[in-house]
Design a protein around this motif. Structure first.
Motif: not given
Length: 250
Positions: A114, A117-118, A121-122, A139-140, A142-143, A146-147, A179
């Motif tokens: 994840s 993924g961050v 996405a960033s 998406a940024d 949300t990722m 998720t992390a 978050s």
């Protein structure tokens, strides 16, 4: 037949003398024609005489509460090419941290992936333009959420299942709230571990300083959108804080 011709002058004079009948000089309802394909629909005021269920569902969906709406993404950053490049470059440390994060079990592997993924996405968000940028900003966020969920699960396997299920449901529409909740759980777990283990106290102190600096830069970035490179500074502060969190998983 239209509302303007529905009542002819002769009919109006005849009805005007009938007891109990009062004719208004102007109709309180507006007339509007909406063309749909080969049909002309006559709509009066705010009433839907056809009773089209699709229109009713669309109206209900548009009036849904704020908690069910996606975040209102801020698109003030990346005003110049230099700022865009710096923001992309400062997103890459998250990929490096994800690659080097501990992977001793499934929860740790999910968290490490994840983080990658961050960073991805960033980077894509800051490199994008136009309408696509709005969706990549979602998406940024949300990722990132998720992390935080994956880190919370990696640190505390005993997290209530109801909390994890609610987090999964809220993730697409309220990533900032998710978050905040799981970051708070992580901060509590980090403070307890640092109190019990003296070797973690230095990492915890660095984590606290970087978290405070990151929060200040995050607020400043939203408050002063014209100021360049504040977002890049938040990237670096957040990367330092994430790096100290990896110490908890070793």
């Amino acid at each position: 037949m239209t509302p303007e011709t529905a009542l002819k002058p002769s009919t109006s004079r005849a009805l005007n003398g009938v007891h109990g009948v009062h004719l208004m000089p102007h109709s309180p309802f507006s007339f509007q024609e909406i063309k749909q394909g080969d049909f002309n629909l006559s709509c009066y005021g705010a009433f839907n005489f056809r009773g089209d269920p699709r229109l009713n569902v669309q109206k209900v969906w548009q009036q849904r509460p704020a908690c069910l709406r996606p975040i209102n993404c801020c698109l003030n950053g990346d005003r110049s090419l230099a700022e865009r490049v710096v923001n992309v470059l400062t997103s890459l440390p998250f990929i490096f941290l994800g690659i080097n994060a501990p992977r001793k079990n499934l929860s740790c592997k999910l968290y490490a992936n994840s983080l990658i993924g961050v960073g991805v996405a960033s980077s894509l968000y800051h490199a994008s333009r136009g309408k696509l940028k709005k969706y990549l900003r979602w998406a940024d966020y949300t990722m990132i959420a998720t992390a935080t969920v994956c880190l919370s699960r990696a640190l505390r396997n005993e997290n209530p299942k109801l909390l994890m299920a609610a987090s999964a449901l809220c993730l697409p529409v309220q990533p900032l709230m998710v978050s905040a909740v799981h970051t708070g759980l992580m901060e509590v777990a980090f403070a307890k571990r640092a109190f019990q283990d003296p070797d973690l106290r230095m990492a915890h102190n660095v984590h606290k300083m970087s978290s405070l600096l990151g929060a200040a830069l995050f607020i400043a970035d939203d408050t002063f959108p014209e100021t360049p490179f504040l977002h890049a500074g938040w990237h670096l502060a957040a990367a330092v804080g994430v790096g100290t969190c990896n110490k908890l998983l070793e």
